[in-house]
Design an enzyme around this catalytic site. Structure first.
Site, PDB file in Angstrom:
ATOM      1  N   LYS A  56      16.551 -48.416  72.712  1.00  0.00           N
ATOM      2  CA  LYS A  56      16.500 -47.761  74.021  1.00  0.00           C
ATOM      3  C   LYS A  56      17.890 -47.893  74.635  1.00  0.00           C
ATOM      4  CE  LYS A  56      13.138 -47.471  77.708  1.00  0.00           C
ATOM      5  NZ  LYS A  56      13.000 -46.033  77.781  1.00  0.00           N
TER       6      LYS A  56
HETATM    7  N1  PMP Z   1      10.105 -41.865  74.111  1.00  0.00           N
HETATM    8  C1  PMP Z   1      11.164 -41.968  74.927  1.00  0.00           C
HETATM    9  C2  PMP Z   1      12.378 -41.146  74.647  1.00  0.00           C
HETATM   10  C3  PMP Z   1      11.114 -42.849  76.034  1.00  0.00           C
HETATM   11  O1  PMP Z   1      12.163 -42.952  76.849  1.00  0.00           O
HETATM   12  C4  PMP Z   1       9.937 -43.592  76.272  1.00  0.00           C
HETATM   13  C5  PMP Z   1       9.863 -44.504  77.455  1.00  0.00           C
HETATM   14  N2  PMP Z   1      10.357 -45.767  77.148  1.00  0.00           N
HETATM   15  C6  PMP Z   1       8.872 -43.442  75.380  1.00  0.00           C
HETATM   16  C7  PMP Z   1       8.987 -42.571  74.313  1.00  0.00           C
HETATM   17  C8  PMP Z   1       7.609 -44.245  75.563  1.00  0.00           C
HETATM   18  O2  PMP Z   1       7.879 -45.585  75.295  1.00  0.00           O
HETATM   19  P1  PMP Z   1       7.028 -46.763  75.952  1.00  0.00           P
HETATM   20  O3  PMP Z   1       5.597 -46.431  75.710  1.00  0.00           O
HETATM   21  O4  PMP Z   1       7.463 -47.965  75.217  1.00  0.00           O
HETATM   22  O5  PMP Z   1       7.348 -46.783  77.387  1.00  0.00           O
END
Ligand code: PMP
Length: 308
Positions: free
Chosen positions: A156
């Site tokens: 991320k």
């Molecule tokens: N894809 C992207 C590109 C994101 O930014 C997020 C948010 N973090 C997600 C998927 C979903 O991830 P999570 O369920 O861990 O929040």
């Protein structure tokens, strides 16, 4: 526009709790110049027991560490110490239902070299529904997700989000609620900040890993499906296949589970209230506030009530 902080807001900054309005960061950092930082998006909820609980705290802080290591940033914190610091931030700001944003960033130096040190900030603010509660009108984006051969796509990393911003702004400029992006091979990937599932004949399908962020909510949906006996398949599929689905939804920490009304000019035909996707949405809403009873537990309770 949401108000993220005011004069009283406290953040955690490199081991100290300081006022957001007085905190400083370095303008000579490659985090600012090149998007070279990593972060998390986490939520806390006021539970049915009237406690504030960070949802999937360990998973999020473990991913923060893995994101930092993936892009060669030094990381010297433990998940436990950061979770404790986050609870303190919530307490100091009197927050229950909150969005929490830790960011690991680099000190001054813009020469592309590895930093010897990293900094961390943890911010939190009151959270409103991110994509709202109504069904979403989605547009297939003209932007593709970053190529995993060019980025550590499972990290991320802040810089990836320029892609998210472009896609989201394009969708909104065209009168849609949000974008859906394809991967470099033309298969459906994910939203700018959420993973995707679709439902066909009661079964769920979601993009296979490789070109998407492996979402923590995505993994939670798998857990819920297992419990509710809903079949899930991970595979690569096209927008055309998605446009033959009965229903679809985005899921993510901020987005939670949120259904689609349409994709481009395709309207998802099954009434949302009749979908398995809706059952998952309700289970997720219960789970985050500690009100979810796995079906197995419910069955056991029913059996013991019968035998009494
Ligand atoms: N894809 C992207 C590109 C994101 O930014 C997020 C948010 N973090 C997600 C998927 C979903 O991830 P999570 O369920 O861990 O929040």
């Amino acid at each position: 526009m949401a108000s993220y902080y005011n004069n009283e807001t406290i953040i955690y900054l490199n081991g100290e709790f300081v006022k957001a309005s007085e905190a400083k960061m370095d303008f000579y950092s490659q985090s600012l110049h090149y998007g070279y930082s990593v972060f998390e998006g986490i939520r806390s909820y006021r539970t049915v027991n009237d406690e504030t609980k960070i949802f999937k705290a360990v998973e999020h802080f473990d991913r923060l560490k893995n994101s930092a290591l993936a892009v060669n940033m030094p990381y010297h914190w433990t998940t436990d110490e950061l979770i404790a610091a986050t609870y303190e931030v919530l307490k100091k700001n009197n927050l229950g239902d909150a969005y929490i944003r830790p960011v690991v960033y680099a000190p001054a130096n813009m020469s592309f070299v590895k930093n010897e040190q990293s900094f961390i900030v943890i911010e939190a603010w009151e959270m409103q529904p991110f994509l709202g509660d109504k069904l979403l009108r989605i547009m297939t984006s003209s932007f593709e997700r970053p190529n995993p051969k060019g980025f550590k796509i499972e990290a991320k990393a802040a810089g990836h989000y320029v892609n998210s911003i472009l896609a989201s702004q394009e969708a909104k400029a065209n009168g849609f609620d949000e974008a859906l992006l394809k991967d470099m091979n033309g298969f459906v990937a994910e939203g700018p900040g959420a993973n995707l599932f679709f439902e066909k004949d009661g079964k769920l399908v979601t993009p296979a890993l490789g070109n998407i962020l492996p979402g923590i909510t995505r993994a939670t949906v798998f857990e819920i499906c297992k419990d509710l006996n809903i079949e899930v398949e991970e595979k690569f599929f096209t927008v055309d296949e998605l446009k033959s689905a009965d229903s679809a939804f985005f899921c993510g920490t901020a987005a939670e589970v949120i259904g689609f009304e349409s994709l481009d000019d395709y309207k998802f035909p099954l009434e949302w209230s009749k979908t398995n996707s809706r059952r998952i949405q309700l289970a997720y809403k219960d789970l985050v506030v500690g009100n979810y009873k796995p079906l197995s537990t419910q069955r056991e309770e029913a059996q013991s009530a019968l035998s009494m």
